[in-house]
Motif scaffolding. Structure first.
Motif, mmCIF file in Angstrom:
data_model
loop_
_atom_site.group_PDB
_atom_site.id
_atom_site.type_symbol
_atom_site.label_atom_id
_atom_site.label_comp_id
_atom_site.label_asym_id
_atom_site.label_seq_id
_atom_site.Cartn_x
_atom_site.Cartn_y
_atom_site.Cartn_z
ATOM 1 N N VAL A 102 -9.734 -7.029 -8.733
ATOM 2 C CA VAL A 102 -9.414 -7.007 -7.304
ATOM 3 C C VAL A 102 -9.045 -5.579 -6.915
ATOM 4 C CG1 VAL A 102 -7.917 -7.946 -5.512
ATOM 5 C CG2 VAL A 102 -8.661 -9.406 -7.399
ATOM 6 N N THR A 103 -9.754 -5.054 -5.915
ATOM 7 C CA THR A 103 -9.532 -3.685 -5.480
ATOM 8 C C THR A 103 -9.252 -3.615 -3.987
ATOM 9 O OG1 THR A 103 -11.872 -3.268 -5.039
ATOM 10 C CG2 THR A 103 -11.071 -2.781 -7.266
ATOM 11 N N VAL A 104 -8.565 -2.551 -3.616
ATOM 12 C CA VAL A 104 -8.315 -2.231 -2.213
ATOM 13 C C VAL A 104 -8.546 -0.737 -2.036
ATOM 14 C CG1 VAL A 104 -6.642 -4.099 -1.873
ATOM 15 C CG2 VAL A 104 -5.847 -1.829 -2.564
ATOM 16 N N ILE A 113 -2.367 -6.309 1.300
ATOM 17 C CA ILE A 113 -2.386 -6.360 -0.163
ATOM 18 C C ILE A 113 -1.591 -7.564 -0.657
ATOM 19 C CG2 ILE A 113 -1.618 -5.178 -2.265
ATOM 20 C CD1 ILE A 113 -2.287 -2.526 -0.768
ATOM 21 N N ILE A 116 -3.689 -10.629 -0.209
ATOM 22 C CA ILE A 116 -4.748 -10.678 -1.227
ATOM 23 C C ILE A 116 -4.176 -11.179 -2.550
ATOM 24 C CG2 ILE A 116 -6.257 -9.239 -2.666
ATOM 25 C CD1 ILE A 116 -6.656 -7.461 -0.103
ATOM 26 N N MET A 117 -3.027 -10.629 -2.948
ATOM 27 C CA MET A 117 -2.415 -11.034 -4.225
ATOM 28 C C MET A 117 -2.089 -12.521 -4.240
ATOM 29 S SD MET A 117 0.205 -7.969 -5.099
ATOM 30 C CE MET A 117 -0.312 -6.554 -6.041
ATOM 31 N N GLN A 120 -5.479 -14.705 -3.974
ATOM 32 C CA GLN A 120 -6.321 -14.659 -5.172
ATOM 33 C C GLN A 120 -5.526 -14.850 -6.464
ATOM 34 O OE1 GLN A 120 -9.397 -11.715 -5.272
ATOM 35 N NE2 GLN A 120 -9.474 -11.583 -3.056
ATOM 36 N N ARG A 124 -1.839 -7.779 -9.816
ATOM 37 C CA ARG A 124 -2.052 -6.365 -9.551
ATOM 38 C C ARG A 124 -3.355 -6.182 -8.789
ATOM 39 N NH1 ARG A 124 -3.024 -8.132 -14.017
ATOM 40 N NH2 ARG A 124 -0.962 -7.762 -14.873
ATOM 41 N N VAL A 125 -3.404 -5.142 -7.988
ATOM 42 C CA VAL A 125 -4.647 -4.725 -7.352
ATOM 43 C C VAL A 125 -4.845 -3.258 -7.696
ATOM 44 C CG1 VAL A 125 -4.551 -6.405 -5.468
ATOM 45 C CG2 VAL A 125 -3.600 -4.131 -5.133
#
Length: 152
Positions: A102-104, A113, A116-117, A120, A124-125
């Protein structure tokens, strides 16, 4: 606040060709639960966590028994666990890592963020720009930030 203001830039990472044993040593030495996996050019290609390693060991060590009436029993076979340990630790990280970490981007707001965490279910991202790893943000980083802004 945005990602580039909160991220850890001194990221402990591992190459995909390194062994699982090397990854486990890094996780232990740095008291972290996951590592970004990079290719030989340093591009992010995945992640490996302590959970990935445990699942691989457990899957190999389980024996499934079926009784005559149909119920299933799963037992851990310690002999299999011990025998396969060295084999598993010698495998390259790319065999056990999760692809599609998982990226940002560096401009991503912390609120996004956090969403997203939670959505999903990741701890960590990775902050990237054109596949180049810039940093990492963990759940603990966000919690520390929130706690530091609570008025006494």
């Amino acid at each position: 606040m945005i990602a580039q203001e909160m991220m850890t830039t001194d990221v402990i990472k591992i190459e995909s060709t390194a062994s699982i044993g090397e990854a486990v040593k890094l996780l232990r030495r740095h008291t972290i639960s996951g590592l970004p996996v990079v290719d030989k050019n340093g591009r992010l290609i995945g992640a490996i966590t302590g959970g990935d390693v445990l699942r691989a060991f457990q899957q190999r060590a389980h024996k499934v028994y079926h009784s005559l009436i149909g119920s299933t029993h799963v037992m851990t076979d310690n002999a299999v666990f011990d025998r396969d340990r060295d084999q598993l630790l010698a495998l390259p990280v790319q065999k056990m890592m999760s692809r599609g970490a998982v990226t940002v981007g560096p401009e991503t707001p912390i609120g996004e963020i956090t969403d997203i965490m939670l959505r999903q279910n990741v701890r960590r991202v990775f902050v990237c720009e054109r596949d180049r790893l810039l940093g990492v943000i963990t759940r603990n980083d966000i919690v520390r930030y929130l706690v530091s802004h609570i008025e006494p």
